[in-house]
Design an enzyme around this catalytic site. Structure first.
Site: not given
Length: 871
Positions: A279, A331, A485, A569, A806
Site C-alpha cells: 500500500d 471497483h 498507436e 489525420r 503517403a
C-alpha cells in the site's frame, strides 16, 4: 394482473412460513433478555444459521409485500419518509443526542433537551419521526428510550462513526449526482464527481481524505464495519479460493491491502503461505505499527507477513508471487485506471501465477434477493458518485480482463456474500470453470465475452496514414478493428505537414472513406496550385519558373490533392475515435495457428488478442521485424529537416512573392574544392505554400493559419554528422525541435536574406530532423502468414524526394481492406501472399521514383549500394 396476484401470494406465503420458523427458533432459545442489562439487546443476535436464513427470507418477502402494497400515488410519500428519517437521524447523530440518552430506562424530552442543549420542541418532533422508523422508543407519553437499533450505536462507537460518514459525506455526494452529470456529463476525472460538488472541494476523494482528519476517522469506522459485516466478511476471502492448493512457501501479494486484515485472516487458516501487503507509504507505516502492537495476532502469523510501500499504478515490483490478491480495489476505479492496475500486475506474472480479485459482481436485475440487490446498487452508485467508477457485471469484468491481457479462469459467488471471487490468469492460459453458485446466464456471459476468432477484431499497429485508412475501410465494411498507436496523442511529435495525393491515392481514398468523411476530406484540403519556381540560394534570383507544364497532365506528378497532414489525420479519425488507443507500443506478437488468432503484447504490460494483425507501425515496426526479420532497410546517407513557417505579414514582406505561388526549389551545390572532399552533393530546399479557401475555413475553423511547408534535405555531412546522430539524445521534443531549427539556420547561413526569412521566422517548435531511410526497389518476397502482414512505411520506407510515400501507403490500405472484405479476417495464406506481391510491385515503381529524385536533390548513391540503416 395475474402476475401481480402471483407475486403477492408468493410473498405472503414466504412471510408466513419464515415468520413461523423464526418464532419457533426464538421460543426455543435458552437465553432470555436480562432485565438489568444497561442497553437493550437484539433478540436476533447469535441465532443459528437456519434462523438467520429464515430471518433474511422474511425480510425479503416483507419488502416485496411493501413494494406490492404501496400504490403508485403513495410512492412519493414513501420517499418523503425516507429523506425525513435520514434528516432526523443526522440531527440525532450530529448533535450527540445519543450521548445523553440513558442506557437503561427512559428520560423525558424536557430533560434530554436540557442535557443536549437543543430546543425541546425540535427534539420531540425529531425523536418521534425516528420512533416511526424503529430507531427509538416512547413506551409512555413524553418519555423516550433506546430501541434495539439505537442501542447498537450507543454500544459500538464504530457504528456511530459509520453513521457520521453516511450523513456527512455519502448523502451530500449522492444528492449532487444530477448536478455532476449536468456539469460534466460522462467523465472519469476524479475531481469532477458528485462528491466534489457535495463537499465543495476541488481535489479527488482520497486527496481530500488525507487532508481531513475527521473525515479520515469516519471513513476508517465505515471500513471497519464493512469488513466486519458477515456479507462483506473476510471469511469469504478465506473460503472462496483454494488457498490449500498452493505449494508450501507460496507467496501472496495483497495489492492495496491496507492494514492487512485480509492477509491476516488467510494466513491464520493457511500456515504454509507467506504474504506481502502493499500500500502507499502512509498506510504501510500505520499498518506496521498496528500489527506490532496487536497481541492477538500470533507470532507465527506475523513472521509470514511483510509490508511494502507500493503504488499499484506503477510497475509491480514483486515478480515471483504465486497469487496477487485484490480485495475491493478495482471497483474504486474506472475501466482505464483499473486496466492500468491489472496490466502492471500482468507484466509481473510468472508462469502459472494467478490473480484473485474479490469484489462486487453485479447481477442481472431481479436474479437475486431485492434487499441484496439494493445493497449492490447502492455500492454501484456510490462508486459513481465518489470516484466516477462503478461496480461491474460479470461481462464487464471479463471485458476489463481482456483489455489488460487477462482471462477469467474461475468465478465463485459465495453464499451470503455481496462479493464474488474471480480467479484470473494471463490470456491463453485459462480453462474457464465455475461453481454451482453461478447462474447459467452468468456462465454464458463469460463464455460470450471470450469470443471466437471470427468475432475478434483486426488489430492495427500504428495510427499513421496507412493504419487509419485501413481502419476506415474496415469500418465501412462492418469489420471490427482496434488501432494501437505508440505516440501519446496525435500531435505528440512533428511528422511533416504537407502531403500531395495523386490519382491512384485519390481513388483509394474514395473507396476507403464513408461518403461524409470523404466529402469532409475534400473540403478540408488546401488550394492546389501546379507549377515550379527555382531560386539561386545566394542572390535570391529566380533561375527557372513554369506554371503547369511538366507538373500537370500525363507527364508528371498528376497532383490531385494538397493536404495538411494534421487535418487529414483528424479527418481519418472521424467516427473511429473510440477504436484508437494512444500510448500503446507493441513489444512483440505471437500467432496461434490452433485458434487462428494473433496475440499482441504491449510495452505497458497489456495484451490484446485479435483475428488479424496489420503492421503499419512505421520505420521502427516491431511487426515487420518479426514478420519479415531479414528485410533490408538502407541508410540513404541523407538527413532532412522538416519545418513550418506561418505566412505572417512580416514573412510575406520579406520572402520573395514569386516563391509563394506553388512548389519552389532552392538547390545549394557544394563549392568546387569542398566537392572534392564530399562530392558534388547539394542541399535542396523544397517548399510549398499551404493556403485554405474561404469555404474550407468556414466549414473547418480549426484549420491552421496559412503557412509554408518546407523540407531541407541533403547529405548528413552537410548537416554535421554529429548533430544528426545526437538528435535522438534530447530528453524532450521541444529541445530536439529547437536544435533542428538552429541547424536549418546554420546550413543556410550564406543564403540570401530574403530566402533565409523562411528559417528565421519559422515556428521553432515544429521543426524536426530525421535520417532518411529507404528500402531497395526490388523488395525480396517473404513467407506470408494468414494472420499477419505489413504495409505502408513499415515495409517500404522511401525518401521523401519522390513525394509518393503517403500515396503508396493509402493504396496499400485499400488493397488489404479488399482482401479482408472478400475473405474475412482469417484470409487464406495465398490471398495475403498475392497482396504482398502486388504491394511490392507498386512500391518498386515509387521507390525507383524516389531514388531518382534523391540522386538529383542530394547526390544519393544507388540504393543497392547504400549501407544498412542502423536503428
Amino acid at each position: 394482473m395475474m402476475q401481480f396476484q402471483r407475486d403477492l401470494e408468493a410473498s405472503l406465503e414466504a412471510v408466513s412460513a419464515n415468520a413461523q420458523e423464526l418464532l419457533k427458533s426464538l421460543k426455543s432459545r435458552k437465553d432470555v433478555q436480562d432485565l438489568n442489562a444497561s442497553l437493550p439487546k437484539d433478540p436476533l443476535d447469535n441465532c443459528d444459521a437456519q434462523t438467520q436464513a429464515a430471518r433474511a427470507q422474511l425480510a425479503e418477502a416483507a419488502t416485496r409485500i411493501l413494494q406490492l402494497s404501496i400504490r403508485p400515488q403513495e410512492y412519493l410519500e414513501h420517499l418523503q419518509n425516507g429523506y425525513q428519517h435520514l434528516t432526523c437521524f443526522r440531527w440525532l447523530v450530529e448533535l450527540n443526542i445519543l450521548d445523553h440518552l440513558p442506557h437503561s430506562g427512559t428520560i423525558s424530552y424536557t430533560d434530554l433537551a436540557r442535557k443536549a442543549s437543543v430546543p425541546p420542541m425540535q427534539l420531540r418532533s425529531i425523536c418521534r419521526m425516528a420512533i416511526c422508523n424503529g430507531f427509538l422508543e416512547e413506551p409512555e407519553a413524553n418519555q423516550v428510550r433506546h430501541s434495539r437499533i439505537s442501542a447498537l450505536f450507543a454500544r459500538d462507537e464504530s457504528y456511530l462513526g459509520w453513521a457520521r460518514w453516511m450523513v456527512n459525506y455519502s448523502v451530500p455526494a449522492a444528492y449532487k449526482l444530477s448536478d455532476a452529470t449536468r456539469s460534466w456529463g460522462e467523465t472519469v476525472a476524479k475531481d469532477q464527481t458528485a462528491f466534489n460538488l457535495g463537499m465543495d472541494v476541488k481535489v479527488p476523494f482520497f486527496d481530500h481524505l488525507r487532508q481531513t482528519p475527521a473525515m479520515k476517522d469516519a471513513f476508517a469506522a465505515y471500513m471497519r464495519n464493512v469488513t466486519s459485516n458477515a456479507t462483506w466478511g473476510l471469511q469469504h476471502a478465506v473460503t472462496g479460493f483454494d488457498w490449500a492448493s498452493l505449494p508450501r512457501g507460496a507467496k501472496v501479494v495483497d495489492v492495496g491491502g491496507s492494514l492487512g486484515h485480509g492477509s491476516i485472516a488467510i494466513a491464520k487458516e493457511h500456515t504454509h503461505l507467506t504474504f506481502v501487503i502493499q500500500d502507499l507509504p502512509e498506510t504501510v507505516a500505520g499498518a506496521r505499527k498496528e500489527m506490532a502492537q496487536n497481541d492477538k495476532i500470533e507470532a507465527s502469523v506475523k513472521s509470514r507477513i511483510t509490508f511494502q510501500e507500493h503504488d499499484f499504478f506503477g510497475p509491480q515490483t514483486v515478480k515471483d508471487a504465486d497469487v496477487y490478491f485484490l480485495r475491493m480495489i478495482c471497483h474504486d476505479w474506472p475501466d482505464n485506471e483499473a486496466k492500468v492496475i491489472l496490466s502492471q500486475i500482468r507484466a509481473a506474472l510468472k508462469p502459472g501465477a494467478q490473480i484473485v480479485i474479490m469484489d462486487t459482481i453485479l447481477p442481472q436485475p431481479g436474479t437475486i434477493s431485492v434487499l441484496q440487490e439494493q445493497q449492490l446498487r447502492i455500492r454501484d452508485l456510490t462508486m459513481m458518485e465518489v470516484f466516477n467508477a462503478k461496480e461491474r457485471e460479470l461481462e464487464d469484468w471479463s471485458s476489463l480482463m481482456q483489455s489488460a491481457g487477462l482471462e477469467i479462469s474461475r468465478v465463485n459467488q459465495p453464499l451470503n456474500s455481496v462479493m464474488g471471487l474471480l480467479t484470473v490468469r494471463s490470456a491463453g492460459q485459462t480453462a474457464l470453470s465455475g461453481t454451482n453458485t453461478l447462474t447459467p446466464e452468468l456462465v454464458a456471459a463469460v463464455s460470450a465475452s471470450t469470443g471466437s476468432a471470427d468475432s475478434r477484431p483486426v488489430l492495427i499497429a500504428g495510427a499513421g496514414i496507412a493504419g487509419l485508412c485501413l481502419a476506415q475501410a474496415l469500418k465501412k465494411a462492418g469489420i471490427d478493428f482496434r488501432v494501437f498507436e505508440r505516440d501519446s496523442h496525435i500531435d505528440a511529435r512533428p511528422q511533416g505537414y504537407r502531403l500531395k495525393f495523386e490519382a491512384d491515392a485519390a481513388q483509394s481514398l474514395k473507396n476507403i472513406l464513408p461518403d461524409d468523411v470523404y466529402e469532409a476530406f475534400e473540403l478540408s484540403n488546401a488550394v492546389t496550385a501546379v507549377g515550379e519556381t527555382d531560386f539561386n540560394p545566394f542572390n535570391g534570383n529566380i533561375i527557372h519558373s513554369r506554371t503547369g507544364g511538366g507538373l500537370s497532365g500525363k507527364k508528371g506528378l498528376y497532383a490531385t490533392f494538397t493536404v495538411d497532414r494534421k487535418a487529414f489525420r483528424t479527418q481519418l479519425m472521424t467516427g473511429i475515435e473510440d477504436k484508437i488507443s494512444f500510448g500503446k507500443e507493441i513489444a512483440y506478437y505471437k500467432t496461434d495457428d490452433a485458434t487462428s488468432t494473433v496475440n499482441a503484447e504491449f510495452k505497458d504490460g497489456t495484451h490484446v488478442t485479435g483475428s488479424f494483425l496489420a503492421g503499419t507501425d512505421g520505420l521502427h515496426s516491431v511487426v515487420r521485424k518479426t514478420c519479415v526479420p531479414n528485410h533490408r532497410i538502407v541508410d540513404t546517407g541523407a538527413a532532412c529537416i522538416y519545418g513550418k513557417t506561418v505566412m505572417t505579414p512580416e514573412f510575406l514582406a520579406r520572402f520573395p512573392e514569386k516563391g509563394l505561388r506553388f512548389m519552389t526549389v532552392v538547390s545549394d551545390i557544394a563549392p568546387m574544392l569542398q566537392s572534392c572532399l564530399i562530392g558534388d552533393s547539394p542541399v535542396t530546399l523544397l517548399l510549398e505554400p499551404i493556403r485554405f479557401s474561404e469555404a474550407s475555413r468556414a466549414r473547418y475553423p480549426e484549420l491552421p493559419p496559412d503557412y509554408v511547408y518546407w523540407a531541407l534535405i541533403g547529405p548528413k555531412e552537410r548537416f554535421g554528422s554529429q548533430e544528426v546522430t545526437s538528435m535522438k539524445n534530447f530528453v524532450s521534443l521541444d529541445q530536439a525541435a529547437e536544435q533542428a531549427a538552429k541547424l536549418s539556420l546554420a546550413v543556410t547561413e550564406e543564403w540570401h536574406p530574403s530566402l533565409r526569412a523562411l528559417f528565421e521566422l519559422q515556428d521553432t517548435k515544429q521543426a524536426s530532423l530525421i535520417r532518411v531511410a529507404s528500402t531497395i526497389p526490388d523488395i525480396p518476397s517473404w513467407e506470408s502468414h494468414s494472420n499477419v502482414t505489413v504495409l505502408g512505411g513499415s515495409i517500404h520506407p522511401m525518401s521523401p524526394c519522390g513525394g509518393v510515400g503517403a500515396n503508396t501507403a493509402i493504396v496499400d490500405a485499400d488493397a488489404l481492406a479488399k482482401v479482408l472484405v472478400e475473405h474475412g479476417t482469417k484470409p487464406p495464406v495465398n490471398a495475403i501472399a498475392e497482396f504482398g506481391a502486388a504491394m511490392r510491385t507498386r512500391a518498386k515503381r515509387n521507390i525507383w521514383r524516389s531514388e531518382v529524385g534523391s540522386k538529383r536533390m542530394f547526390g544519393q548513391k544507388n540504393l543497392v549500394d547504400c549501407s544498412e540503416f542502423v536503428f
